[in-house]
Design a protein around this motif. Sequence first.
Motif, PDB file in Angstrom:
ATOM      1  N   GLY A   1       0.782  -1.232   0.000  1.00 11.15           N
ATOM      2  CA  GLY A   1       0.000   0.000   0.000  1.00 11.15           C
ATOM      3  C   GLY A   1       0.811   1.277   0.000  1.00 11.15           C
ATOM      4  N   VAL A   2       2.137   1.165  -0.158  1.00  6.26           N
ATOM      5  CA  VAL A   2       2.990   2.356  -0.206  1.00  6.26           C
ATOM      6  C   VAL A   2       2.909   2.980  -1.592  1.00  6.26           C
ATOM      7  N   GLU A   3       2.844   4.329  -1.631  1.00  5.07           N
ATOM      8  CA  GLU A   3       2.742   5.034  -2.912  1.00  5.07           C
ATOM      9  C   GLU A   3       3.862   6.038  -3.133  1.00  5.07           C
ATOM     10  N   LEU A   4       4.686   6.298  -2.120  1.00  2.00           N
ATOM     11  CA  LEU A   4       5.760   7.286  -2.225  1.00  2.00           C
ATOM     12  C   LEU A   4       7.103   6.585  -2.090  1.00  2.00           C
ATOM     13  N   PHE A   5       8.023   6.872  -3.037  1.00  2.00           N
ATOM     14  CA  PHE A   5       9.270   6.120  -3.097  1.00  2.00           C
ATOM     15  C   PHE A   5      10.456   7.040  -3.353  1.00  2.00           C
ATOM     16  N   GLN A   6      11.585   6.671  -2.736  1.00  2.00           N
ATOM     17  CA  GLN A   6      12.834   7.411  -2.897  1.00  2.00           C
ATOM     18  C   GLN A   6      13.966   6.399  -2.959  1.00  2.00           C
ATOM     19  N   GLY A   7      14.863   6.550  -3.913  1.00  2.00           N
ATOM     20  CA  GLY A   7      15.977   5.612  -3.985  1.00  2.00           C
ATOM     21  C   GLY A   7      16.645   5.615  -5.340  1.00  2.00           C
ATOM     22  N   TYR A   8      17.770   4.912  -5.423  1.00  2.00           N
ATOM     23  CA  TYR A   8      18.563   4.889  -6.649  1.00  2.00           C
ATOM     24  C   TYR A   8      17.803   4.280  -7.826  1.00  2.00           C
ATOM     25  N   LEU A   9      16.821   3.425  -7.552  1.00  2.00           N
ATOM     26  CA  LEU A   9      16.041   2.853  -8.642  1.00  2.00           C
ATOM     27  C   LEU A   9      15.366   3.943  -9.454  1.00  2.00           C
ATOM     28  N   LEU A  10      14.962   5.010  -8.803  1.00  2.00           N
ATOM     29  CA  LEU A  10      14.197   6.082  -9.439  1.00  2.00           C
ATOM     30  C   LEU A  10      15.062   7.269  -9.820  1.00  2.00           C
ATOM     31  N   ALA A  11      15.985   7.652  -8.959  1.00  2.00           N
ATOM     32  CA  ALA A  11      16.888   8.778  -9.247  1.00  2.00           C
ATOM     33  C   ALA A  11      17.940   8.873  -8.159  1.00  2.00           C
ATOM     34  N   ARG A  12      19.172   9.115  -8.566  1.00  2.00           N
ATOM     35  CA  ARG A  12      20.233   9.397  -7.611  1.00  2.00           C
ATOM     36  C   ARG A  12      20.186  10.883  -7.238  1.00  2.00           C
ATOM     37  N   PRO A  13      20.738  11.243  -6.091  1.00  2.00           N
ATOM     38  CA  PRO A  13      20.785  12.671  -5.739  1.00  2.00           C
ATOM     39  C   PRO A  13      21.530  13.465  -6.805  1.00  2.00           C
ATOM     40  N   GLY A  14      21.020  14.638  -7.100  1.00  2.00           N
ATOM     41  CA  GLY A  14      21.658  15.511  -8.077  1.00  2.00           C
ATOM     42  C   GLY A  14      22.354  16.658  -7.372  1.00  2.00           C
ATOM     43  N   PHE A  15      23.667  16.751  -7.516  1.00  4.02           N
ATOM     44  CA  PHE A  15      24.410  17.822  -6.862  1.00  4.02           C
ATOM     45  C   PHE A  15      24.094  19.154  -7.521  1.00  4.02           C
ATOM     46  N   GLU A  16      23.508  20.033  -6.757  1.00  6.58           N
ATOM     47  CA  GLU A  16      23.138  21.391  -7.180  1.00  6.58           C
ATOM     48  C   GLU A  16      22.230  21.385  -8.408  1.00  6.58           C
ATOM     49  N   HIS A  17      21.450  20.326  -8.595  1.00  6.14           N
ATOM     50  CA  HIS A  17      20.415  20.339  -9.627  1.00  6.14           C
ATOM     51  C   HIS A  17      19.288  19.391  -9.217  1.00  6.14           C
ATOM     52  N   LEU A  18      18.140  19.533  -9.864  1.00  9.57           N
ATOM     53  CA  LEU A  18      16.972  18.707  -9.586  1.00  9.57           C
ATOM     54  C   LEU A  18      16.931  17.580 -10.599  1.00  9.57           C
ATOM     55  N   PRO A  19      17.294  16.362 -10.212  1.00  9.68           N
ATOM     56  CA  PRO A  19      17.299  15.261 -11.173  1.00  9.68           C
ATOM     57  C   PRO A  19      15.877  14.809 -11.509  1.00  9.68           C
ATOM     58  N   LYS A  20      15.721  14.278 -12.681  1.00  9.82           N
ATOM     59  CA  LYS A  20      14.432  13.729 -13.084  1.00  9.82           C
ATOM     60  C   LYS A  20      14.299  12.315 -12.520  1.00  9.82           C
ATOM     61  N   ALA A  21      13.093  12.007 -12.041  1.00  9.72           N
ATOM     62  CA  ALA A  21      12.806  10.680 -11.521  1.00  9.72           C
ATOM     63  C   ALA A  21      11.975   9.908 -12.532  1.00  9.72           C
ATOM     64  N   ALA A  22      12.286   8.646 -12.703  1.00 13.62           N
ATOM     65  CA  ALA A  22      11.551   7.818 -13.652  1.00 13.62           C
ATOM     66  C   ALA A  22      11.587   6.373 -13.190  1.00 13.62           C
ATOM     67  N   LEU A  23      10.501   5.675 -13.422  1.00 15.14           N
ATOM     68  CA  LEU A  23      10.426   4.256 -13.104  1.00 15.14           C
ATOM     69  C   LEU A  23      10.993   3.468 -14.272  1.00 15.14           C
ATOM     70  N   PRO A  24      12.037   2.660 -14.052  1.00 12.11           N
ATOM     71  CA  PRO A  24      12.616   1.897 -15.161  1.00 12.11           C
ATOM     72  C   PRO A  24      11.643   0.854 -15.672  1.00 12.11           C
ATOM     73  N   PRO A  25      11.752   0.471 -16.930  1.00 14.11           N
ATOM     74  CA  PRO A  25      10.842  -0.534 -17.465  1.00 14.11           C
ATOM     75  C   PRO A  25      11.065  -1.898 -16.816  1.00 14.11           C
ATOM     76  N   GLY A  26       9.997  -2.678 -16.778  1.00 16.98           N
ATOM     77  CA  GLY A  26      10.128  -4.017 -16.232  1.00 16.98           C
ATOM     78  C   GLY A  26       8.945  -4.397 -15.372  1.00 16.98           C
TER      79      GLY A  26
END
Length: 270
Positions: free
Chosen positions: A245-270
Motif C-alpha cells: 500500500g505504499v505510494e511514495l518512493f525514494q531511492g537509486y532505482l528512481l533517481a540518484r541525488p543531483g548535486f546542485e540540480h533537480l534530477p528527473k525521476a523515472a520508473l525503469p521498465p520491467g
Amino acid sequence: MSSVRPLDSRPALPPTTPPRQCQGCRQGEGSGIPISMAFQPILHLPGGGAPGVFAYEALVRGPEGEGAGSVLAQVNAKNRYAFDQACRVKAIELASSLGLPGTGALLSINFLPNAVYEPRACIRATLAAAARSQFPTGALMFEVTENERVEDPAHLLHILNSYRQMGFRTAIDDFGAGYSGLGLLAEFQPDVVKLDMGLVRDADTRPARATMLRHTAAMCRELGIAVVAEGVETLAELRVLQQAGVELFQGYLLARPGFEHLPKAALPPG
C-alpha cells in the motif's frame, strides 16, 4: 495520497511576541563549514495513476560535492546551531534558484532537533531565506531523523508541534531504525513517515521485512500519515512495497541525488 495536506502558499505564522534570544542567536557565529546541497526526488506512484514528484529532499554536501559524512563529521556542540541554520538557508536558496517552487513539489529539509533552542526564534533565518527567495513556506517539510539521539524528547515534541502550528509539514525520517520509533509516533503523528532503508532492503526475499512493512503502512494509513519508502534499489523491492500500500518512493532505482540540480525521476521498465 489523501493523508497529506495539499500544497498551498500560506506563510508560516511569525512569532506573536519576540521569543527570548538564545545563545546561538546572540553569538551570531557561522559554523565555519562550507556546504552545498544535492536534491533527491520522492516519487508518487499511485495505483493506476500517473507518477509525479511529491518532494525533493535536500541532502548536505561539501562545496565540491563531497559526501554528507565528511561534512557532518565537522559538526560539534559549538557549531551545531549555526550549521543547522546554514543548511536550511542553503537548501531554500538553491532550491528556489533551480525552480523547485514551479514544480509543485515540496522541499524536504533535515533538521537537528538538538540545535533548535526555541522553534519560533530559530525559524527566523528560515523565514527570511524564504522571503528573499520568494519560496512558499507552505511547500516546506522538515524531517527529523531517528538516528540522532534526542537529548530531550519533550523538546522534540514541542518543536514538531510548533512547526505544525506554523504551517510546515513534518516527517519522521529513518523510521524503524533509531531511537524513537513507535514511542514518538504515539505522541505525535507527522504528515509523513519515511521507512528506513534497512527495512526496505531485500523485502522481496525477506518475508519478515515484508510483513513489518505491510503492517507499518497499514498503521500509518489508519493514523492519516503518508508513507515514503527510502532506499529503493530494485523493482522487486518496489513491487512488494506497492503491494503493502505504499505510494511514495525514494531511492537509486528512481533517481540518484543531483548535486546542485533537480534530477528527473523515472520508473525503469520491467
